[in-house]
Design a protein around this motif. Structure first.
Motif, PDB file in Angstrom:
ATOM      1  N   ASP A 162       0.860  -1.188   0.000  1.00 17.66           N
ATOM      2  CA  ASP A 162       0.000   0.000   0.000  1.00 17.66           C
ATOM      3  C   ASP A 162       0.900   1.243   0.000  1.00 17.66           C
ATOM      4  OD1 ASP A 162      -2.938   1.070   0.733  1.00 17.66           O
ATOM      5  OD2 ASP A 162      -1.460   2.225   1.871  1.00 17.66           O
ATOM      6  N   ARG A 164       0.870   5.447  -0.033  1.00 13.61           N
ATOM      7  CA  ARG A 164       0.052   6.651   0.181  1.00 13.61           C
ATOM      8  C   ARG A 164       0.938   7.890   0.227  1.00 13.61           C
ATOM      9  NH1 ARG A 164      -5.284   5.856   2.036  1.00 13.61           N
ATOM     10  NH2 ARG A 164      -5.802   3.634   2.114  1.00 13.61           N
ATOM     11  N   ARG A 165       0.366   8.991  -0.212  1.00 13.07           N
ATOM     12  CA  ARG A 165       1.054  10.268  -0.110  1.00 13.07           C
ATOM     13  C   ARG A 165       1.051  10.688   1.351  1.00 13.07           C
ATOM     14  NH1 ARG A 165      -1.250  13.220  -4.516  1.00 13.07           N
ATOM     15  NH2 ARG A 165      -2.946  13.769  -3.107  1.00 13.07           N
ATOM     16  N   ASN A 169      -2.378  11.535   3.109  1.00 12.58           N
ATOM     17  CA  ASN A 169      -2.792  10.130   3.204  1.00 12.58           C
ATOM     18  C   ASN A 169      -3.570   9.656   1.977  1.00 12.58           C
ATOM     19  OD1 ASN A 169      -2.617   7.727   4.776  1.00 12.58           O
ATOM     20  ND2 ASN A 169      -4.787   7.924   5.312  1.00 12.58           N
ATOM     21  N   ALA A 170      -3.426  10.329   0.853  1.00  9.90           N
ATOM     22  CA  ALA A 170      -4.126   9.925  -0.369  1.00  9.90           C
ATOM     23  C   ALA A 170      -3.540   8.621  -0.896  1.00  9.90           C
ATOM     24  CB  ALA A 170      -4.019  11.012  -1.426  1.00  9.90           C
ATOM     25  N   SER A 171      -4.403   7.707  -1.281  1.00  7.60           N
ATOM     26  CA  SER A 171      -3.957   6.399  -1.782  1.00  7.60           C
ATOM     27  C   SER A 171      -3.416   6.525  -3.200  1.00  7.60           C
ATOM     28  CB  SER A 171      -5.118   5.408  -1.748  1.00  7.60           C
ATOM     29  OG  SER A 171      -4.702   4.143  -2.211  1.00  7.60           O
ATOM     30  N   GLU A 174      -2.463   0.264  -4.470  1.00  5.45           N
ATOM     31  CA  GLU A 174      -2.884  -0.863  -3.645  1.00  5.45           C
ATOM     32  C   GLU A 174      -2.623  -2.129  -4.446  1.00  5.45           C
ATOM     33  OE1 GLU A 174      -6.976  -0.353  -2.617  1.00  5.45           O
ATOM     34  OE2 GLU A 174      -6.656   1.631  -1.719  1.00  5.45           O
TER      35      GLU A 174
END
Length: 223
Positions: A162, A164-165, A169-171, A174
């Motif tokens: 996973d 994320r930025r 916390n932007a995905s 995945e």
């Protein structure tokens, strides 16, 4: 005598298939969802999904493989999570296994080798159609003629990645890689799952594909 010769020939044929299957590598099923940015100076830091793995030697080994793979993609490794553009979380594991039942094709019955109407499954692909089964606890390798019904254990392994930025916390990514094998040794399985995950990275979003990781000998000779 003719039956024995036929059985010997069949054994040679199956053994040849086994050796070929062994050379085909490690097959995994990989699913990826991504909006990964092209490398442009972004940095990353690898963390475990399970906080208990922080500082662990086993996790450090597999995190090192992910670090190498991310650097190969053009991203920079950050010294700390707080300085990273992206946080990469890694998880992996293998289940307790389940039994598969096969019939020894060389088991002798009153109808001859294999019997008549008897299930006939190849040990090099039964269950999940995977040549990766070859070589670990093969029941036919040790059973004498007439062994009949045999069972062995198949394990399901998984690797999750996973990305994320960090700032919001932007995905970004995945990924899930799964495989079936005749071993539950993570030291053999995880490196292959990592390589499968990063083959064609970041991949087409929403696509699930089968990726076969070449055996070590082929990977070495191709470099």
């Amino acid at each position: 005598m003719r039956i024995l010769k036929l059985a010997a020939a069949a054994m040679f044929g199956v053994a040849s298939i086994g050796l070929a299957g062994c050379a085909t590598g490690f097959p995994a099923k990989v699913s990826r969802y991504q909006v990964m940015p092209a490398p442009a100076g972004q940095s990353f830091y690898v963390l475990p999904f399970n906080p208990n793995d922080i500082g662990g030697l086993e996790f450090a080994r597999y995190a090192g493989m992910v670090n190498e793979a991310m650097r190969a993609q053009g991203y920079a490794q950050a010294p700390t999570p707080a300085t990273a553009t992206m946080l990469v979380r890694l998880g992996y594991g293998v289940d307790d296994g389940h039994s598969e039942i096969v019939s020894d094709p060389f088991s002798y019955s009153r109808f001859g080798y294999g019997g008549f109407g008897q299930p006939f499954y190849s040990r090099f692909g039964y269950g999940f159609g995977s040549p990766f089964y070859y070589g670990w606890n093969d029941p036919f390798w040790y059973a004498p003629y007439g062994g009949g019904i045999e069972s062995y254990t198949v394990y399901v392994s998984r690797l999750d990645l996973d990305i994320r930025r960090r700032v919001d916390n932007a995905s970004l990514f995945e990924g899930h890689a799964k495989a079936h094998s005749r071993t539950d040794e993570l030291d053999r399985i995880v490196p292959n799952l990592v390589e499968a995950m990063f083959t064609g990275f970041p991949g087409t979003s929403g696509e699930t594909i089968k990726i076969t990781v070449p055996p070590p000998a082929k990977r070495t000779s191709s470099r």
